[in-house]
Design an enzyme around this catalytic site. Structure first.
Site, mmCIF file in Angstrom:
data_model
loop_
_atom_site.group_PDB
_atom_site.id
_atom_site.type_symbol
_atom_site.label_atom_id
_atom_site.label_comp_id
_atom_site.label_asym_id
_atom_site.label_seq_id
_atom_site.Cartn_x
_atom_site.Cartn_y
_atom_site.Cartn_z
ATOM 1 N N ASP A 79 -5.816 -47.163 16.731
ATOM 2 C CA ASP A 79 -4.559 -47.564 16.108
ATOM 3 C C ASP A 79 -4.327 -46.842 14.787
ATOM 4 O O ASP A 79 -3.225 -46.345 14.525
ATOM 5 C CB ASP A 79 -4.526 -49.080 15.911
ATOM 6 C CG ASP A 79 -5.829 -49.622 15.332
ATOM 7 O OD1 ASP A 79 -6.695 -48.812 14.967
ATOM 8 O OD2 ASP A 79 -5.982 -50.843 15.244
ATOM 9 N N ASP A 133 -8.571 -52.591 32.745
ATOM 10 C CA ASP A 133 -9.500 -51.470 32.646
ATOM 11 C C ASP A 133 -10.875 -51.805 33.204
ATOM 12 O O ASP A 133 -11.752 -50.940 33.210
ATOM 13 C CB ASP A 133 -9.633 -51.027 31.184
ATOM 14 C CG ASP A 133 -9.605 -49.518 31.038
ATOM 15 O OD1 ASP A 133 -8.962 -48.857 31.881
ATOM 16 O OD2 ASP A 133 -10.233 -48.992 30.101
#
Length: 989
Positions: free
Chosen positions: A688, A308
């Site tokens: 998450d 990224d």
């Protein structure tokens, strides 16, 4: 003779000739020779000698001619039937074959006109008896020959026993639940109930017995204690039904096989990295190498690395890693080494020759270690070159500029290093697929940090490989157990378990932590206590790494069978753990089903159109129904409909890379459900928790898998400042969820699929940072009490003493019994308690204020990547002091309580014997705070046990402030002097 109407062989159906000239009984040469070898020379029909001349030859010729002319169609029909019978295998029904042969015999008999007079006593033709007898003997001979051949080919008895065992294992369950012993669990639950009762009585006493002389302190303490009690309930009751699990990898192999013909499901690995300067490429490379060497069929493993930060350093290091993997992977599999990350394998301080029997192992290991050291030097050279960025940007080896020179404005990049079209290992075997992915980034587009990168990998992998299962790892978490994927498949591929499982979560284990685990990096209480408790409910929470997902669950679908609905809106703890009747569908699923019905009707209407291509029709339907959810990629949409994975047959292999580039474009997710209902959910830096929560709300359950050998291991920030920043990021994510529409307090009630104790655990997950406010106030109370001479508790009566003792005893006994059934040590429990206070008065407090500022002022929170340790000295990072504002609150509390203790003892020395009794209670209270902050104090002292200059300045400043406060209070003035002064103040002297 066949042309003249003689049928095929009466025994086997092959081409025949007339063995008997008298009756034209047809036999082939092979059957005739077999009869001669067995001593049979007479015809089975007429009893005459084979080959004997016909006494009435002329008549026979006439008869044969009549057969040829008058009965040719009949003979042809019989010939057809016999030919069909001859094509039947030996395993077919013997009765059918016998009936066909009887038909043939009767037809020939009627046509020839011979033998009808030769009957036995029962009237049955003699020739027929002989034919049947001959056939039976022939079958017995063939059967005995087959039996002898089968016996010769049969494996030994031991192998047969093993085969039978494997066959038995194939039908056994692949995992089982191991409940906690009742001898351990029943007392534990009883003490929890007792503690709840004592807590209620304690609060009753505290509220009904105020301290009017210190009403503000008393009120503050009561509010804090009520919050702590509420927090304990949220944390305690989700641990009501803890369980353990056990897997059977051998049964998985027996059921689905191994090797190239294995029926095991493919798995796509996701590895995410951002900044190679904070996440060293060597650590990421070890993670990738451990994935490529897992004990799983190579054609079913694919590894996707998300860069990224679009760093050329990551790209080049991955190219070097792919080349080194050609040597490393076959070495790992040949000698079954563990772990399969070379850095950690070669650094093990164990006897590496144990259980090794290959004579060449030592030589090859030495050569492999030398190759790895050379590989490390090449990686280090790349890192050194990347320290200084050229003004014109990075240039690739072919002379073209690196497309990712601007990490915020660059096109999407995909490179396949290994796999079906890549290089093989040095033994000539295929290697798992290795793919480099860097999604497109442009100014003005939201990228959603790690969650956005993971969703890009979901789409890329769906286009290229589309494995039904996804296993994601952080770049610093390597595969420590090569059978970890098989462990997960024991749950996912078990028909009795895996239908409703959205993911299998493994515990996090860490390397490089100091022996005392000063800052509770192992987090043993959470992973070995809380997660086991959640596994007994609806499953553990998703912790961001070491998790194997079912791809369909990430697409926003519900489980095949829905969980039970509670009988009422309020559910007790007992009904949360028990199965109930099948739940009704939610409004959303009913809407989805209605859409499917509309699609089916659309399909029916399209089928009425003449010459409408099936592929075009399916693509049109997919675009109409799914493009608003999944985006404008027909290949990806078609892949979402394949529950068992696999690349769509309609996809053109030559255009897959182009399609993969399309699905990682920066604008692909606009006006879709990505990040809202599909994939990793946006809206929090802790994506998450949010992703797992959404899956549980849809009715999925998760599994907690704890193999004996840890599946994955990672590196933890053992430095105090880095550790607190990590905790700050986690707490900030929880605050963001609390202030969003996905808060468990009010989200997910529609379908009733989230169990109440599971909801309670999620509420605890997003509420715990707010405990920092009462915790800081409570930690300051003992110092204030020591400085002012007041206390938060009135003089204790006998009943009050009982409630206090009962509460303390119940707390201690609960902890002891929890340690007993979970198997963790008391040191791990105490470190967890200490860091709960340290994190609560520092990182959690900052997270609360940052989250509120983000909601009110719209300030974005910067995601800080936790730096991975690279110090060559053992535990070198542990002693490095990095000043940060997060350290200010705990430092202030620590100094305040130390000053309070000194002031308390000084006051007692001047006040006389009577003041020592109340002093002990206040000093004990202050020492409780100092003991919990002791690891923090050691962290401030550093390696040489010297306090840094900044801490000295802070301590002097705070000590001066409290000294002035102390002088203002005048604790040395006696009560008589105070009375005299007050009396004089009423008169004009």
């Amino acid at each position: 003779m066949m042309e003249s109407g003689v049928p095929p062989c009466a025994a086997c159906g092959d081409d025949a000739h007339a063995a008997c000239r008298a009756c034209s009984y047809a036999l082939c040469k092979a059957c005739l020779d077999e009869d001669a070898a067995e001593g049979r020379t007479t015809c089975a029909r007429c009893g005459g000698e084979y080959g004997a001349p016909d006494p009435a030859h002329g008549q026979g010729a006439v008869v044969e001619e009549e057969v040829e002319e008058s009965h040719e169609p009949a003979a042809g029909g019989v010939r057809e039937r016999v030919t069909m019978a001859s094509q039947l295998s030996d395993h077919q029904d013997e009765g059918v074959h016998a009936r066909t042969m009887s038909t043939h015999a009767r037809t020939i008999s009627s046509v020839s006109g011979v033998g009808s007079e030769l009957n036995d006593e029962s009237g049955k033709p003699i020739w027929k008896n002989r034919v049947e007898s001959w056939k039976e003997k022939k079958k017995e001979k063939k059967a005995s020959a087959k039996k002898a051949a089968a016996k010769a080919q049969a494996p030994p008895v031991e192998e047969q026993i093993m085969d039978e065992k494997d066959l038995t294992d194939a039908y056994e369950p692949l995992s089982r639940i191991i409940p906690i012993s009742k001898n351990k669990l029943t007392p534990y639950r009883a003490v929890i109930i007792m503690r709840l009762v004592v807590l209620g009585l304690f609060f009753h006493y505290r509220i009904t017995n105020p301290v009017y002389s210190a009403f503000g302190l008393w009120m503050t303490s009561v509010i804090c204690e009520i919050w702590f009690g509420f927090s304990w309930i949220l944390d305690q009751f989700p641990k009501w039904c803890p369980i353990n699990r056990e897997t059977y990898v051998d049964r998985l192999i027996a059921r689905y096989g191994d090797g190239e013909d294995s029926g095991l499901a493919p798995v796509d690995f996701f590895v995410s990295t951002v900044d190679p300067l904070k996440e060293p490429p060597l650590i990421t490379a070890n993670t990738v190498l451990s994935i490529l060497a897992v004990d799983y069929p190579v054609e079913k493993i694919s590894c996707y690395v998300s860069d990224d930060g679009s760093a050329m350093l990551t790209f080049e290091s991955l190219a070097e890693t792919a080349e080194f993997a050609r040597r490393w992977v076959p070495f790992c599999k040949k000698y079954s080494i563990e772990p399969r990350a070379p850095e950690f394998y070669f650094s093990q301080k164990i006897d590496y020759l144990k259980d090794k029997i290959h004579p060449s192992f030592v030589k090859e290991r030495r050569a492999m270690k030398r190759d790895y050291e050379e590989y490390k030097v090449r990686i280090n050279a790349l890192v050194a070159k990347a320290q200084k960025t050229p003004e014109e940007g990075w240039i690739m080896q072919d002379g073209t500029p690196w497309p990712g020179n601007n990490p915020r404005d660059h096109p999407g990049m995909i490179q396949v290093f290994l796999g079906e079209t890549g290089a093989r290992d040095f033994d000539g075997n295929e290697l798992p697929r290795l793919v480099y992915v860097s999604r497109e980034k442009r100014p003005g587009y939201q990228h959603h940090k790690k969650a956005g990168a993971m969703n890009a990998l979901v789409r890329v992998s769906a286009v290229l490989t589309n494995a039904p299962y996804i296993l994601n790892l952080d770049c610093d978490h390597y595969v420590n157990n090569s059978k970890a994927v098989r462990e997960a498949m024991c749950f996912m591929m078990d028909p009795s378990v895996g239908r409703d499982v959205c993911y299998v979560q493994f515990p996090q284990r860490f390397d490089g932590i100091d022996r005392s685990d000063r800052y509770a990096n192992r987090n043993v209480v959470f992973f070995d206590v809380n997660m086991k408790g959640l596994d007994g409910l609806q499953g553990p929470v998703y912790v961001g790494t070491g998790c194997c997902f079912y791809r369909q669950a990430l697409y926003g679908y519900g489980p095949p069978s829905l969980p039970a609905l509670p009988k009422s809106s309020v559910c007790s703890w007992c009904c949360c753990c028990c199965p109930k009747k099948k739940a009704e569908k939610s409004e959303k699923e009913m809407h989805r089903d209605s859409r499917r019905e509309d699609l089916e009707s659309a399909i029916f209407n399209l089928r009425e159109i003449d010459n409408y291509d099936e592929y075009e029709r399916s693509m049109l339907i997919s675009q109409m129904s799914f493009e608003k959810s999944f985006g404008l990629s027909s290949v990806f949409i078609e892949s979402t409909l394949m529950e068992n994975g696999g690349v769509p047959e309609s996809a053109n292999p030559s255009t897959l890379i182009k399609e993969a580039i399309h699905v990682i474009s920066c604008g692909y997710e606009e006006k879709t459900e990505w990040g809202k209902e599909i994939g990793w959910i946006y809206g929090s830096v802790t994506e998450d928790i949010l992703t797992g929560f959404k899956m549980h709300c849809r009715g999925w359950r998760s599994i907690y898998c704890m193999p004996i050998r840890p599946a994955f291991k990672g590196s933890a920030p053992i430095n105090l400042s880095d550790r607190l920043h990590q905790v700050l990021r986690w707490a900030l994510g929880s605050v963001e969820i609390f202030l969003s529409r996905h808060c468990p307090l009010w989200y997910g009630y529609g379908g009733g699929r989230l169990k109440w104790l599971q909801r309670l655990s999620y509420i605890n997950t997003i509420v715990y940072p707010f405990t920092s406010l009462p915790l800081i106030a409570y930690c300051c109370l003992p110092a204030i009490c020591l400085l002012t001479g007041k206390f938060i508790i009135p003089t204790l009566s006998n009943a009050a003493t009982i409630w206090f003792l009962g509460l303390f005893i119940s707390i201690i006994v609960t902890s002891v019994l929890e340690l007993r059934w979970s198997g963790i040590g008391i040191e791990d429990w105490w470190r967890n308690e200490q860091f709960w206070v340290i994190g609560g008065v520092s990182a959690h407090l900052f997270a609360v204020f940052q989250g509120i500022l983000k909601m009110i002022a719209g300030l974005d929170t910067n995601f800080t990547v936790t730096a991975k340790a690279t110090d060559d000295t053992e535990f070198g990072e542990l002693y490095v002091f990095k000043w940060t504002t997060v350290l200010i609150p705990p430092t202030s509390i620590l100094v305040l309580n130390l000053v309070g203790v000194v002031a308390g003892f000084s006051d007692a020395l001047n006040s006389g014997y009577e003041s020592w009794g109340p002093l002990f209670g206040k000093v004990f209270f202050a020492m409780w705070v100092i003991m919990h902050l002791y690891p923090f104090l050691k962290g401030l002292m550093g390696r040489q046990n010297r306090t840094p200059t900044i801490v000295v300045l802070w301590s002097v400043l705070l000590a001066s402030v409290f000294s002035l406060l102390w002088v203002k209070i005048d604790p040395f003035i006696g009560s008589s002097e105070t009375t005299t002064t007050n009396s004089c103040a009423n008169f004009d002297c």
